[in-house]
Design an enzyme around this catalytic site. Sequence first.
Site, PDB file in Angstrom:
ATOM      1  N   LYS A  89     -11.208  48.101   3.035  1.00  0.00           N
ATOM      2  CA  LYS A  89     -12.588  48.139   3.530  1.00  0.00           C
ATOM      3  C   LYS A  89     -13.606  47.524   2.552  1.00  0.00           C
ATOM      4  O   LYS A  89     -14.618  46.982   2.966  1.00  0.00           O
ATOM      5  CB  LYS A  89     -12.999  49.579   3.838  1.00  0.00           C
ATOM      6  CG  LYS A  89     -12.167  50.252   4.916  1.00  0.00           C
ATOM      7  CD  LYS A  89     -12.736  50.005   6.283  1.00  0.00           C
ATOM      8  CE  LYS A  89     -11.838  50.430   7.429  1.00  0.00           C
ATOM      9  NZ  LYS A  89     -11.028  51.614   7.272  1.00  0.00           N
ATOM     10  N   GLU A 111     -20.992  53.429   9.771  1.00  0.00           N
ATOM     11  CA  GLU A 111     -20.219  54.492  10.416  1.00  0.00           C
ATOM     12  C   GLU A 111     -18.913  54.626   9.648  1.00  0.00           C
ATOM     13  O   GLU A 111     -18.500  53.684   8.971  1.00  0.00           O
ATOM     14  CB  GLU A 111     -19.926  54.122  11.878  1.00  0.00           C
ATOM     15  CG  GLU A 111     -18.699  53.222  12.119  1.00  0.00           C
ATOM     16  CD  GLU A 111     -18.790  51.838  11.482  1.00  0.00           C
ATOM     17  OE1 GLU A 111     -19.920  51.354  11.266  1.00  0.00           O
ATOM     18  OE2 GLU A 111     -17.728  51.248  11.190  1.00  0.00           O
ATOM     19  N   SER A 376      -2.574  49.044   4.008  1.00  0.00           N
ATOM     20  CA  SER A 376      -4.039  48.977   4.053  1.00  0.00           C
ATOM     21  C   SER A 376      -4.744  49.942   3.102  1.00  0.00           C
ATOM     22  O   SER A 376      -5.860  49.676   2.675  1.00  0.00           O
ATOM     23  CB  SER A 376      -4.527  49.205   5.482  1.00  0.00           C
ATOM     24  OG  SER A 376      -4.015  50.420   6.002  1.00  0.00           O
TER      25      SER A 376
HETATM   26  C1  LIG Z   1     -10.133  52.132   8.218  1.00  0.00           C
HETATM   27  C2  LIG Z   1      -8.722  52.030   7.899  1.00  0.00           C
HETATM   28  C3  LIG Z   1      -7.806  51.476   8.818  1.00  0.00           C
HETATM   29  C4  LIG Z   1      -8.167  51.094  10.225  1.00  0.00           C
HETATM   30  O1  LIG Z   1      -9.165  50.143  10.372  1.00  0.00           O
HETATM   31  P1  LIG Z   1      -8.864  48.640  10.751  1.00  0.00           P
HETATM   32  O2  LIG Z   1     -10.200  48.073  10.979  1.00  0.00           O
HETATM   33  O3  LIG Z   1      -8.020  48.655  11.981  1.00  0.00           O
HETATM   34  O4  LIG Z   1      -8.151  48.036   9.609  1.00  0.00           O
HETATM   35  C5  LIG Z   1      -6.502  51.297   8.412  1.00  0.00           C
HETATM   36  N1  LIG Z   1      -6.086  51.679   7.180  1.00  0.00           N
HETATM   37  C6  LIG Z   1      -6.931  52.236   6.287  1.00  0.00           C
HETATM   38  C7  LIG Z   1      -6.407  52.657   4.972  1.00  0.00           C
HETATM   39  C8  LIG Z   1      -8.271  52.430   6.613  1.00  0.00           C
HETATM   40  O5  LIG Z   1      -9.095  52.983   5.727  1.00  0.00           O
END
Ligand SMILES: *Cc1c(COP(=O)(O)O)cnc(C)c1O
Length: 394
Positions: A89, A111, A376
């Site tokens: 993010k 948000e 992620s």
């Molecule tokens: C916010 C988040 C997601 C999901 O959001 P996307 O916009 O689909 O990437 C996935 N993994 C993590 C660790 C997140 O913080």
Amino acid sequence: MKYEVDERGFYGEFGGAFIPELLHHNCEELSQALKQYADTKAFKDEFNLLLKDYVGRPSPLYFAPNLSKKYKTNILLKREDLNHTGAHKINNAIGQALLAKRMGKTKIIAETGAGQHGVATATVCALMGLECIVFMGEIDIARQAPNVARMKMLGAEVVPATSGSKTLKDATNEAIRYWINHPETFYIIGSVVGPHPYPAMVTKFQAIISEEIKTQMKEKYGKENPDYVIACVGGGSNAAGAFYHFLEEENVKLITVEAAGLGVESGETAATTIKGTEGIIHGSRTLLMQDKDGQIVEPYSISAGLDYPGVGPLHAHLFKTRRAKFLNATDDEALKAAFMLTKEEGIIPALESSHALAALEKIDFKPQDIVILNLSGRGDKDLETYMKVSEKYS
Ligand SMILES: *Cc1c(COP(=O)(O)O)cnc(C)c1O
């Protein structure tokens, strides 16, 4: 360029800016600023320097030996979990905050679901001296307490969203409502959702992920393209970033993993491409879960970051054109995968990323395949959930 956004903000039939009259000026102003600044050398230099020295990029592309052995193929983890603040993010939050500063904005709203985008936004606001308000569902405030504490320590005001399912969709509604009443604020959206130009802008800032993968692939294997790229999808920003530079490379298989919750037919799910139909949510035309009257069906996932009733318009387009394959994983499968990765590689993943890991069970890989999985985020924020179920899964 089949998968590039057009002038009006559409990916095929999805996207656009379906917004109240009062927001037209904001979106228009943002589009102009994006055109004016984002491709200049000065902007790119500042963005790239922060990604390098503040975020810690490039994030490693880690060959996971035990995972590879287990699934009889070559699995590499793109380590977005190692970024400052613990997820992908921050890439996007920095990009948008730099834009906000150039536009002369001093107040930021955002948000958040799992709190990762809220933390990333509060972080860049602290860094750049901007005021910050984060809208977060009441349920998410309860299940992601460490991130709420971090946002407060970083100086952000956290405002609970108390309508609907009290999760990400409701936080987004509140943020949009606030934005309409306070048009002088800059709204940093955390995924590839919302009205044009947000989906394309967030994709642009997250595309650093696949840009790095190409370079790292070349170093390791002498070629830029893997056989698979796998990512979880809430709104779709980590997937969009991991896919972007491979979209036109049709021999790279793109796999997205949605949250099935208690099961796609359970009524408690967030598997948008299976349960969704075409409609408009948060300003763009896309796929979303709705009843026959167009009322949004409340989503459910154990993972706050995937608990969203839509996907971004790029993903709706990738689904419709079959460029990406959409799989899903239940809460149970994701939890299993989280404990599996922890045991195999000594890496505790975020619950969201665990959904992508669960897909490894569902694909028949060849021994020579090169499989990239976008990790992620890290699991610190989910420890309480993991502790509660550790007897069952460890
Ligand atoms: C916010 C988040 C997601 C999901 O959001 P996307 O916009 O689909 O990437 C996935 N993994 C993590 C660790 C997140 O913080």
